[in-house]
Design a protein around this motif. Structure first.
Motif, mmCIF file in Angstrom:
data_model
loop_
_atom_site.group_PDB
_atom_site.id
_atom_site.type_symbol
_atom_site.label_atom_id
_atom_site.label_comp_id
_atom_site.label_asym_id
_atom_site.label_seq_id
_atom_site.Cartn_x
_atom_site.Cartn_y
_atom_site.Cartn_z
ATOM 1 N N THR A 1 0.854 -1.191 0.000
ATOM 2 C CA THR A 1 0.000 0.000 0.000
ATOM 3 C C THR A 1 0.889 1.240 0.000
ATOM 4 N N GLY A 2 0.279 2.385 -0.212
ATOM 5 C CA GLY A 2 1.038 3.627 -0.218
ATOM 6 C C GLY A 2 1.616 3.925 -1.594
ATOM 7 N N THR A 3 2.177 5.143 -1.742
ATOM 8 C CA THR A 3 2.753 5.608 -2.998
ATOM 9 C C THR A 3 4.218 5.934 -2.792
ATOM 10 N N LEU A 4 5.058 5.577 -3.773
ATOM 11 C CA LEU A 4 6.493 5.808 -3.662
ATOM 12 C C LEU A 4 6.814 7.296 -3.808
ATOM 13 N N GLU A 5 7.751 7.744 -2.996
ATOM 14 C CA GLU A 5 8.269 9.116 -3.096
ATOM 15 C C GLU A 5 9.591 9.052 -3.849
ATOM 16 N N THR A 6 9.720 9.804 -4.966
ATOM 17 C CA THR A 6 10.864 9.667 -5.869
ATOM 18 C C THR A 6 11.621 10.977 -6.037
ATOM 19 N N TRP A 7 12.869 10.834 -6.545
ATOM 20 C CA TRP A 7 13.741 11.963 -6.912
ATOM 21 C C TRP A 7 14.739 11.442 -7.937
ATOM 22 N N TRP A 8 15.211 12.303 -8.831
ATOM 23 C CA TRP A 8 16.078 11.854 -9.910
ATOM 24 C C TRP A 8 17.116 12.919 -10.233
ATOM 25 N N LYS A 9 18.198 12.436 -10.902
ATOM 26 C CA LYS A 9 19.279 13.316 -11.337
ATOM 27 C C LYS A 9 19.716 12.904 -12.740
ATOM 28 N N ILE A 10 20.006 13.897 -13.589
ATOM 29 C CA ILE A 10 20.541 13.631 -14.927
ATOM 30 C C ILE A 10 22.052 13.522 -14.806
ATOM 31 N N LEU A 11 22.590 12.352 -15.156
ATOM 32 C CA LEU A 11 24.030 12.141 -15.073
ATOM 33 C C LEU A 11 24.745 12.604 -16.328
ATOM 34 N N GLY B 1 1.085 -9.039 -4.715
ATOM 35 C CA GLY B 1 0.585 -8.113 -5.726
ATOM 36 C C GLY B 1 1.456 -6.883 -5.853
ATOM 37 N N ALA B 2 0.893 -5.849 -6.545
ATOM 38 C CA ALA B 2 1.628 -4.614 -6.833
ATOM 39 C C ALA B 2 0.930 -3.429 -6.190
ATOM 40 N N SER B 3 1.732 -2.414 -5.878
ATOM 41 C CA SER B 3 1.190 -1.198 -5.287
ATOM 42 C C SER B 3 0.666 -0.274 -6.374
ATOM 43 N N LEU B 4 0.159 0.877 -5.989
ATOM 44 C CA LEU B 4 -0.286 1.880 -6.947
ATOM 45 C C LEU B 4 0.910 2.439 -7.716
ATOM 46 N N LEU B 5 0.687 2.833 -8.974
ATOM 47 C CA LEU B 5 1.752 3.358 -9.809
ATOM 48 C C LEU B 5 2.058 4.807 -9.443
ATOM 49 N N LYS B 6 3.326 5.162 -9.594
ATOM 50 C CA LYS B 6 3.754 6.551 -9.390
ATOM 51 C C LYS B 6 4.325 7.063 -10.705
ATOM 52 N N GLU B 7 3.743 8.152 -11.220
ATOM 53 C CA GLU B 7 4.221 8.746 -12.463
ATOM 54 C C GLU B 7 5.370 9.711 -12.182
ATOM 55 N N ILE B 8 6.420 9.605 -12.992
ATOM 56 C CA ILE B 8 7.585 10.478 -12.836
ATOM 57 C C ILE B 8 7.749 11.268 -14.120
ATOM 58 N N ILE B 9 7.730 12.601 -14.026
ATOM 59 C CA ILE B 9 7.937 13.479 -15.175
ATOM 60 C C ILE B 9 9.320 14.087 -15.054
ATOM 61 N N ALA C 1 7.984 8.260 -16.913
ATOM 62 C CA ALA C 1 8.056 6.826 -16.651
ATOM 63 C C ALA C 1 7.177 6.540 -15.435
ATOM 64 N N PHE C 2 6.961 5.227 -15.148
ATOM 65 C CA PHE C 2 6.083 4.809 -14.055
ATOM 66 C C PHE C 2 6.815 3.777 -13.204
ATOM 67 N N ILE C 3 6.651 3.887 -11.891
ATOM 68 C CA ILE C 3 7.306 2.983 -10.958
ATOM 69 C C ILE C 3 6.289 2.468 -9.947
ATOM 70 N N TRP C 4 6.440 1.218 -9.498
ATOM 71 C CA TRP C 4 5.586 0.651 -8.469
ATOM 72 C C TRP C 4 6.367 -0.390 -7.678
ATOM 73 N N ALA C 5 5.829 -0.747 -6.504
ATOM 74 C CA ALA C 5 6.424 -1.764 -5.631
ATOM 75 C C ALA C 5 5.681 -3.073 -5.838
ATOM 76 N N GLN C 6 6.413 -4.203 -5.754
ATOM 77 C CA GLN C 6 5.842 -5.512 -6.039
ATOM 78 C C GLN C 6 6.273 -6.503 -4.963
ATOM 79 N N ASN C 7 5.344 -7.377 -4.518
ATOM 80 C CA ASN C 7 5.682 -8.524 -3.685
ATOM 81 C C ASN C 7 4.894 -9.728 -4.158
ATOM 82 N N THR C 8 4.956 -10.817 -3.439
ATOM 83 C CA THR C 8 4.304 -12.039 -3.900
ATOM 84 C C THR C 8 2.795 -11.939 -3.888
#
Length: 805
Positions: free
Chosen positions: A319-329, A401-409, A392-399
């Motif tokens: 459950t819950g939504t992932l909190e994300t951050w990114w960097k251009i290398l 099922g999967a969590s809600l998707l998080k959209e990253i712009i 892109a889209f990211i989510w968490a997975q276990n045996t």
């Protein structure tokens, strides 16, 4: 007869021994056990013949009692009175003081305390598994004396009274406040009366009686679970049983539980059952369970909590939504971006699994066969985002099922930065960040990591939302470590340009000072160098380096350098001298010194001489060759410089010159009259090297007339080009005069050693006019004899005049 004599002798001996024994003079006292604080009156017996032979002395625990406490002192007796005996025990002694000292007559041990108080809270319970009735009570106050406790019981009639005679007694062990009544002393369904009696030497006390029916006062033994297992949906199923007695039919129980992270228990009731399922628990979490029961009728008491049993709950969908951050290398040639993506781990109650992984894709289809950009159990990944893809889209997975998707712009990071950021220590293990809030910013992202380990695994970050202008950083913060803190403002359609700073929470002296290494040394200077201290060993910002050096005579010197310098040169030092050099590294928290480096300066050795020769020899050879070439090319000029040509005065055209002011008519003169010959230039020659008096013939032939006039001429004569003429009126040194009486030369050297040399071009003959020295112009001549003088123009005081006018 002999036998009777022996008997009489033995009896006499015994009688004599009895008279001599101290107990024959014993102390009499009403009781040796008294109430604490009560008075004591003691006396010695009158059967002590020694009393009359000395003074009676009383002691309590070897302390003399004052004579004021003595009473009824008579010839054969003595008493002592203690108004309040405040000790729990004491030894009272009676002595006789005579010429031999103190003689002990008798002693008695006195104990003090209180009468016993009755026990309270008497209660009895039956354990059905072993049919034993256990009675417990609370003891009364301590009597300070030895106490005997007895539990007594009897089958009771209607009234709950203490009968005159008990049917059974139970004596507990010392310091035990309970006693067990065996099955033969009671009946399950008949009333039983029990009471507790306490006795000591000062009295006794009895508790109030308790009457009960054993089968109604039951306390079950602790109950253990027979089965515990996890089911779906965060549930645990529990079962238990009880070794039932014939009269224990149904139970009512309570269940309590707590997770491995909790300290307090939570409780729930179980009505009339021997199993239950408890749900609503966190997934993949270990829980501890205990149970206690009572008879369904709720008579008696609850059992003690049974032994603890543990079980881990099963997994469920994250459950819950992932909190994300990114960097251009980096950006590749085909415009694909290399991106490093970070995300926060889900909380335990959100992950719902021990093992969880994260999937990043370009689309939202979970089951689509496209290769994911990332599929990892870590909290970051690096990937190339294809050209033209901005999200892109990211989510968490276990045996389960999967969590809600998080959209990253992936917005461009070219927005406005914050105008100011200030980072300071909050304490040794946290940092406080303050910044100037941007009006249009929707959030702020803070990054921090150890400056010495800027790897992806060491980067920490957090998000502060709109309106924030402060934040406390706590993750992985330690004292004496440099941290780099970076702040990004986040806007609606872009991310701001970051600003960053370095900071320490606390500083101290560096772990070590760098080892000095000799870079170079000669006879007058020493140069040393060192490696910078690694960041993780600096323990603070390096504020300065200080180099100290000392020679063999103890003379010391030092120089303080900037913290970024790694070389230093000591100049103007002594040659052929031993120096000790050390380096001090300093931060705001302290300083530390390096090991000493010993350096020897040298003399100018053969190597230096050889180098100088190698440098100077070609240069000297080159100069020699150049001089030789110049001499060959300019040999005529060099010849004139070294050996000037002396012109022949006889061939001079000077006599033909005329004044530039007026034409002087030619004078026809007699060759024998030397005064009529002209000269082209006049020089007064002074400074004879060897002055000789004129001979008489010379004096006659060269009379001096009109001396003042000649001196006046001399004072104005000064030329730049020194040419001179000699007027000879007679033979030189008694020799016959030459046929040519006119001699002229261009040479600057005197022709005669006895004649004063010509004046230099810097000499003014004005200053020699008053010295009457030998001069070739001491012969009186007329102005007209020197036509060139007529053209000599003198400038004095900026006015021109002619010498002859």
């Amino acid at each position: 007869m002999q036998k009777d004599y022996s008997i009489l002798l033995l009896e006499g001996t015994l009688l004599l021994m009895l008279v001599k024994e101290p107990w024959a003079c014993r102390i009499t006292l009403d009781s040796s056990v008294i109430h604490l604080g009560s008075p004591v009156l003691a006396s010695c017996s009158s059967y002590c013949p020694e009393i009359g032979k000395g003074v009676v002395v009383w002691k309590l625990d070897n302390d003399l009692l004052p004579e004021a406490q003595y009473r009824n002192v008579q010839e054969n007796t003595s008493s002592v009175y203690i108004s309040s005996f405040n000790k729990t025990s004491g030894l009272l002694q009676c002595y006789v003081k005579n010429s031999e000292g103190l003689q002990l007559m008798d002693e008695i041990h006195i104990r003090a305390g209180y009468s016993p108080s009755p026990p309270t809270n008497l209660s009895c319970l039956m354990k059905p598994l072993d049919n034993i009735v256990t009675c417990t009570w609370l003891p009364g106050e301590d009597s300070l004396l030895t106490t005997n406790v007895t539990l007594s019981g009897s089958r009771s009639v209607e009234q709950c009274l203490i009968p005159s005679k008990s049917e059974f007694n139970c004596t507990p062990k010392v310091r035990q406040n309970f006693c067990n009544i065996s099955r033969g002393n009671y009946h399950f369904s008949k009333r039983l009366a029990v009471w507790v009696t306490v006795k000591n030497e000062l009295g006794s006390a009895t508790s109030a009686p308790v009457c009960f029916i054993p089968r109604e006062e039951v306390k079950l033994d602790p109950i253990a679970f027979t089965e515990i297992k996890a089911t779906t949906g965060g549930c645990i199923k529990l079962q238990w049983t009880y070794g039932k007695a014939g009269f224990v039919k149904e139970l009512k129980c309570q269940l309590r539980y707590r997770s491995e992270f909790q300290k307090e228990w939570a409780q729930t009731a179980v009505e009339f059952s021997d199993e239950t399922s408890h749900c609503g628990l966190l997934s993949v979490t270990k829980y501890h369970f205990q149970i206690r029961c009572i008879r369904k009728s709720q008579t008696g008491q609850w059992s003690e909590w049974g032994p603890s049993s543990s079980q881990i709950t099963s997994e469920s969908v994250p459950t819950g939504t992932l909190e994300t951050w990114w960097k251009i290398l980096e950006t590749t040639e085909d415009s694909a971006m290399k991106i490093q993506l970070f995300w926060k781990a889900l909380k335990k109650e959100e992950a719902n699994a021990n093992h969880i992984w994260y999937i990043l894709k370009e689309s939202t289809e979970l089951l689509q066969k496209e290769t994911p950009l990332c599929n990892t159990m870590a909290l970051n990944c690096t990937f190339f985002l294809p050209r033209g893809i901005k999200r892109a889209f990211i989510w968490a997975q276990n045996t389960a099922g999967a969590s809600l998707l998080k959209e990253i712009i992936f917005f461009p990071k070219n927005g406005e930065p914050v105008s100011r950021m200030y980072v300071s220590p909050n304490n040794e293990y946290s940092l406080r960040v303050e910044w100037e809030a941007q009006v249009s910013a929707t959030a702020y992202v803070l990054e921090w990591c150890k400056s010495a380990q800027p790897t992806s695994s060491e980067i920490h970050w957090k998000t502060e939302f709109k309106g924030s202008n402060t934040s406390i950083l706590q993750d992985n913060i330690e004292p004496y470590q440099m941290y780099t803190v970076t702040l990004y403002p986040v806007y609606k359609d872009s991310i701001g340009t970051p600003i960053q700073t370095n900071v320490y929470t606390k500083e101290k002296a560096p772990a070590f000072s760098p080892e000095l290494k000799l870079a170079s040394a000669n006879e007058s200077q020493i140069e040393v160098q060192w490696e910078p201290i690694p960041l993780e060993k600096r323990n603070g910002f390096i504020t300065s380096y200080t180099v100290f050096w000392k020679d063999a005579h103890g003379k010391e010197d030092f120089s303080t350098l900037n913290g970024s310098v790694t070389r230093f040169k000591m100049k103007n030092i002594l040659s052929f001298t031993t120096y000790e050099v050390l380096l001090r590294s300093s931060t705001a928290g302290g300083s530390v010194d390096s090991n000493k480096l010993t350096v020897h300066t040298t003399h100018l050795d053969n190597t230096n001489n050889t180098l100088m020769l190698l440098v100077l020899s070609p240069l000297l050879l080159l100069v020699t060759i150049l001089v030789f070439i110049i001499c060959l090319l300019k040999h005529e000029r060099m010849k004139n410089q070294l050996w000037p040509i002396v012109p022949d005065p006889a061939k001079s055209q000077m006599g033909k010159w005329t004044s530039f002011m007026e034409e002087t008519p030619r004078i026809m003169a007699n060759p024998t009259d030397v005064t009529q010959f002209l000269t082209s230039d006049i020089a007064i020659v002074e400074g004879w090297q060897a002055k000789k008096p004129l001979t008489e013939s010379h004096a006659k032939e060269t009379p001096v007339t009109n001396t003042d006039e000649i001196n006046n001429w001399r004072s104005y004569v000064n030329t730049d080009v020194v040419q001179y003429a000699q007027v000879i009126t007679g033979g030189y040194r008694e020799q016959s005069p030459p046929t040519s009486v006119y001699v002229r030369s261009d040479s600057t050297q005197p022709l005669l050693c006895d004649v004063s040399p010509s004046p230099q071009n810097y000499e003014n003959m004005w200053f020699h006019s008053h010295h009457q020295e030998d001069n070739v112009f001491l012969v009186e001549e007329k102005e007209t004899d020197f036509p060139l003088l007529q053209a000599l123009q003198i400038l004095e005081n900026e006015e021109s005049f002619h010498l002859l006018n």
